[in-house]
Design a protein around this motif. Structure first.
Motif, PDB file in Angstrom:
ATOM      1  N   GLU A   6      -5.256   4.534   1.750  1.00  0.00           N
ATOM      2  CA  GLU A   6      -5.550   5.792   0.628  1.00  0.00           C
ATOM      3  C   GLU A   6      -5.377   5.093  -0.780  1.00  0.00           C
ATOM      4  O   GLU A   6      -4.582   4.480  -0.903  1.00  0.00           O
ATOM      5  CB  GLU A   6      -4.486   6.791   0.812  1.00  0.00           C
ATOM      6  CG  GLU A   6      -4.780   7.649   2.262  1.00  0.00           C
ATOM      7  CD  GLU A   6      -4.005   7.348   3.244  1.00  0.00           C
ATOM      8  OE1 GLU A   6      -2.928   6.115   2.993  1.00  0.00           O
ATOM      9  OE2 GLU A   6      -3.939   7.796   4.301  1.00  0.00           O
ATOM     10  N   LEU A   7      -6.312   5.214  -1.615  1.00  0.00           N
ATOM     11  CA  LEU A   7      -6.311   4.576  -3.060  1.00  0.00           C
ATOM     12  C   LEU A   7      -7.246   5.754  -3.919  1.00  0.00           C
ATOM     13  O   LEU A   7      -7.857   6.488  -3.711  1.00  0.00           O
ATOM     14  CB  LEU A   7      -7.262   3.314  -2.955  1.00  0.00           C
ATOM     15  CG  LEU A   7      -7.062   2.245  -2.076  1.00  0.00           C
ATOM     16  CD1 LEU A   7      -8.085   1.089  -1.952  1.00  0.00           C
ATOM     17  CD2 LEU A   7      -5.489   1.608  -2.699  1.00  0.00           C
ATOM     18  N   ASN A   8      -6.603   5.582  -5.282  1.00  0.00           N
ATOM     19  CA  ASN A   8      -7.099   6.235  -6.309  1.00  0.00           C
ATOM     20  C   ASN A   8      -8.369   5.511  -6.944  1.00  0.00           C
ATOM     21  O   ASN A   8      -9.100   6.101  -7.616  1.00  0.00           O
ATOM     22  CB  ASN A   8      -6.062   6.498  -7.379  1.00  0.00           C
ATOM     23  CG  ASN A   8      -5.093   7.667  -6.835  1.00  0.00           C
ATOM     24  OD1 ASN A   8      -5.582   8.657  -6.568  1.00  0.00           O
ATOM     25  ND2 ASN A   8      -3.914   7.544  -6.826  1.00  0.00           N
ATOM     26  N   PRO A  46      -6.501  11.132  -3.756  1.00  0.00           N
ATOM     27  CA  PRO A  46      -6.593   9.753  -3.223  1.00  0.00           C
ATOM     28  C   PRO A  46      -7.520  10.016  -2.046  1.00  0.00           C
ATOM     29  O   PRO A  46      -7.660  10.838  -1.125  1.00  0.00           O
ATOM     30  CB  PRO A  46      -5.235   9.437  -2.708  1.00  0.00           C
ATOM     31  CG  PRO A  46      -4.247  10.300  -3.661  1.00  0.00           C
ATOM     32  CD  PRO A  46      -5.010  11.527  -3.866  1.00  0.00           C
ATOM     33  N   SER A  73       6.521   5.323  -2.753  1.00  0.00           N
ATOM     34  CA  SER A  73       7.133   4.737  -3.898  1.00  0.00           C
ATOM     35  C   SER A  73       8.500   4.464  -3.198  1.00  0.00           C
ATOM     36  O   SER A  73       9.579   4.374  -4.081  1.00  0.00           O
ATOM     37  CB  SER A  73       7.463   5.823  -5.068  1.00  0.00           C
ATOM     38  OG  SER A  73       6.329   6.102  -5.595  1.00  0.00           O
ATOM     39  N   TYR A 117       0.855  -1.336   0.083  1.00  0.00           N
ATOM     40  CA  TYR A 117      -0.039  -0.083   0.169  1.00  0.00           C
ATOM     41  C   TYR A 117       0.971   1.261  -0.066  1.00  0.00           C
ATOM     42  O   TYR A 117       0.309   2.411   0.023  1.00  0.00           O
ATOM     43  CB  TYR A 117      -0.935  -0.106   1.324  1.00  0.00           C
ATOM     44  CG  TYR A 117      -0.028  -0.145   2.649  1.00  0.00           C
ATOM     45  CD1 TYR A 117       0.502   0.947   3.172  1.00  0.00           C
ATOM     46  CD2 TYR A 117      -0.332  -1.323   3.300  1.00  0.00           C
ATOM     47  CE1 TYR A 117       1.291   0.681   4.334  1.00  0.00           C
ATOM     48  CE2 TYR A 117       0.490  -1.596   4.506  1.00  0.00           C
ATOM     49  CZ  TYR A 117       1.057  -0.354   4.920  1.00  0.00           C
ATOM     50  OH  TYR A 117       1.899  -0.668   6.080  1.00  0.00           O
ATOM     51  N   CYS A 118       2.163   1.157  -0.167  1.00  0.00           N
ATOM     52  CA  CYS A 118       2.865   2.486   0.083  1.00  0.00           C
ATOM     53  C   CYS A 118       2.811   3.571  -1.062  1.00  0.00           C
ATOM     54  O   CYS A 118       2.859   3.120  -2.151  1.00  0.00           O
ATOM     55  CB  CYS A 118       4.612   1.587   0.355  1.00  0.00           C
ATOM     56  SG  CYS A 118       5.566   3.398   0.460  1.00  0.00           S
ATOM     57  N   CYS A 119       2.351   4.631  -0.585  1.00  0.00           N
ATOM     58  CA  CYS A 119       2.290   5.673  -1.520  1.00  0.00           C
ATOM     59  C   CYS A 119       3.345   6.522  -1.545  1.00  0.00           C
ATOM     60  O   CYS A 119       3.286   7.552  -2.016  1.00  0.00           O
ATOM     61  CB  CYS A 119       1.017   6.765  -0.990  1.00  0.00           C
ATOM     62  SG  CYS A 119       1.207   7.332   0.521  1.00  0.00           S
ATOM     63  N   LEU A 125      -0.117  13.796   0.817  1.00  0.00           N
ATOM     64  CA  LEU A 125      -0.168  12.541  -0.046  1.00  0.00           C
ATOM     65  C   LEU A 125       0.559  12.634  -1.517  1.00  0.00           C
ATOM     66  O   LEU A 125       0.684  11.677  -1.857  1.00  0.00           O
ATOM     67  CB  LEU A 125      -1.741  12.327  -0.345  1.00  0.00           C
ATOM     68  CG  LEU A 125      -2.529  11.896   0.826  1.00  0.00           C
ATOM     69  CD1 LEU A 125      -3.958  11.704   0.366  1.00  0.00           C
ATOM     70  CD2 LEU A 125      -2.116  10.721   1.786  1.00  0.00           C
ATOM     71  N   TYR A 126       0.652  13.842  -1.920  1.00  0.00           N
ATOM     72  CA  TYR A 126       1.292  14.023  -3.177  1.00  0.00           C
ATOM     73  C   TYR A 126       2.917  14.506  -3.200  1.00  0.00           C
ATOM     74  O   TYR A 126       3.257  15.182  -3.747  1.00  0.00           O
ATOM     75  CB  TYR A 126       0.647  15.135  -3.929  1.00  0.00           C
ATOM     76  CG  TYR A 126      -0.551  14.456  -4.719  1.00  0.00           C
ATOM     77  CD1 TYR A 126      -0.446  13.462  -5.657  1.00  0.00           C
ATOM     78  CD2 TYR A 126      -1.860  15.277  -4.367  1.00  0.00           C
ATOM     79  CE1 TYR A 126      -1.657  13.003  -6.289  1.00  0.00           C
ATOM     80  CE2 TYR A 126      -3.038  14.842  -5.217  1.00  0.00           C
ATOM     81  CZ  TYR A 126      -2.752  13.612  -5.833  1.00  0.00           C
ATOM     82  OH  TYR A 126      -4.187  13.303  -6.607  1.00  0.00           O
TER      83      TYR A 126
END
Length: 379
Positions: free
Chosen positions: A231-233, A344, A64, A60-62, A305-306
């Motif tokens: 958190e998902l898109n 997300p 990278s 799930y790592c956002c 998140l970004y």
């Protein structure tokens, strides 16, 4: 397998919640300024001590980060200067988190000591870690406001699949949680040592899995376990989330019925509500300035998140001061033009946005009793 306890213990009647949905209202001047669309200094700064490489490879790592990549480590001296500057602006909390695993930075204990020494010594530190190298922070753990271990499962095989780790990692992390428990005194309502359980369908969302997580948290003697959705898109079938939310309620009940010291929480604010059909918010991210991000290479990002999207970067502390970057026209314009529509889901700022928007409309919410809120400097 979980089974209902045969006997009941005493219920805990006072619960200080680190994830209280209205905790931002304790910072009334900040809320009022945001309602006037004034750019404020961040209340909390998230610091990525490392980035790129990580000693685990969570699905799930956002950020990278993962194995096989080149690790970037933050410069201790530059970070200390920037955090000292942020303190002078009003920042009072530093959360050490991802990018990569924070404890993979060889100087993490010294960095934490540096933060403790800033200003009048009232800058608080929180740590979110996978716990694999927790021995590096044992000597400073009792002085941190919180240490939260991302465990995500009570089952070694599920843990291995979510975290993409060899089998021995799970046992080592559990042992390190025990060492942290020995190092951190139990103080009523401090919620200092916790477990994070990120609900990641289809791995770990079922009733028995979630209650087994609560049972393990109780056996480990931690102060709390917090369940929150990943958190998902992309959209996840609602039945997954509905089952998980029902299970979390049962986990809370289970811990109450056995009279456990451990409390179960459901994450920050309205995270679960925004997953409902039509629940994703729209409009300006009004509360975004309450949290800043400093990445391992020194980049300052204005979105939590970004943070790895270079379009969200407002500069670098190696070439400019934190004050100059944060209060720049570029940051101000980016904040006031950024829409959450495509972000997300969920994000902890969504609930804070509602509080700011209500204040702007003259409907300031009820300020919570400070005794009901733990970690109030962390938003």
């Amino acid at each position: 397998m979980w089974s209902k306890p045969a006997t009941k213990g005493s219920l805990m009647t006072e619960v200080a919640n680190p994830f209280h949905g209205s905790k931002l209202l304790l910072h009334t001047e900040r809320v009022a300024a945001l309602a006037r669309r004034e750019l404020i200094a961040p209340q909390t700064i998230e610091v990525d001590l490392t980035d790129g490489a990580c000693n685990q490879g969570c699905v799930y790592c956002c950020f990278s980060s993962g194995e096989g990549k080149t690790m970037v480590r933050i410069d201790r001296t530059v970070l200390r200067g920037s955090l000292s500057e942020a303190y002078s602006l009003g920042t009072r909390a530093v959360e050490l988190v991802g990018g990569g695993e924070p404890t993979a930075h060889p100087e993490i204990a010294a960095i934490i000591e540096d933060i403790f020494g800033i200003g009048d010594g009232d800058m608080e530190v929180g740590l979110i870690t996978n716990g694999l190298l927790a021995e590096r922070v044992i000597d400073v753990a009792s002085r941190m406001r919180f240490v939260r271990i991302s465990l995500d499962s009570a089952d070694a095989d599920v843990y291995r699949r979510i975290h993409k780790t060899p089998p021995w990692h799970f046992k080592r992390v559990l042992n390190n949680i025990g060492r942290l428990r020995d190092a951190i005194p139990r103080v009523a309502n401090s919620r200092q040592l916790g477990i994070g359980y990120l609900v990641v369908p289809p791995y770990n969302y079922r009733l028995e899995q979630i209650i087994e997580g609560a049972r393990l948290a109780h056996e480990l003697g931690v102060d709390y376990i917090t369940y929150r959705p990943v958190e998902l898109n992309e959209e996840v079938p609602q039945e997954f989330w509905l089952e998980a939310r029902t299970a979390i309620d049962q986990a809370k009940k289970y811990l109450r019925e056995i009279g456990s010291h451990t409390i179960a929480f459901g994450g920050v604010g309205n995270r679960w509500e925004t997953l409902e059909p039509g629940g994703h918010p729209t409009g300006i991210c009004d509360a975004k300035p309450v949290v800043a991000v400093i990445q391992a290479d020194g980049t300052v990002a204005h979105c939590i998140l970004y943070r790895n999207n270079r379009e969200m970067a407002i500069g670098n502390i190696h070439s400019s001061s934190f004050r100059e970057l944060w209060f720049s026209d570029e940051h101000r314009d980016a904040w006031q033009s950024f829409q959450v529509d495509g972000c997300p889901n969920p994000c902890k700022l969504y609930g804070y946005n509602e509080l700011v928007q209500q204040a702007r409309a003259g409907n300031v919410g009820e300020v919570p009793d400070p005794l009901e809120v733990a970690h109030h400097l962390f938003v």
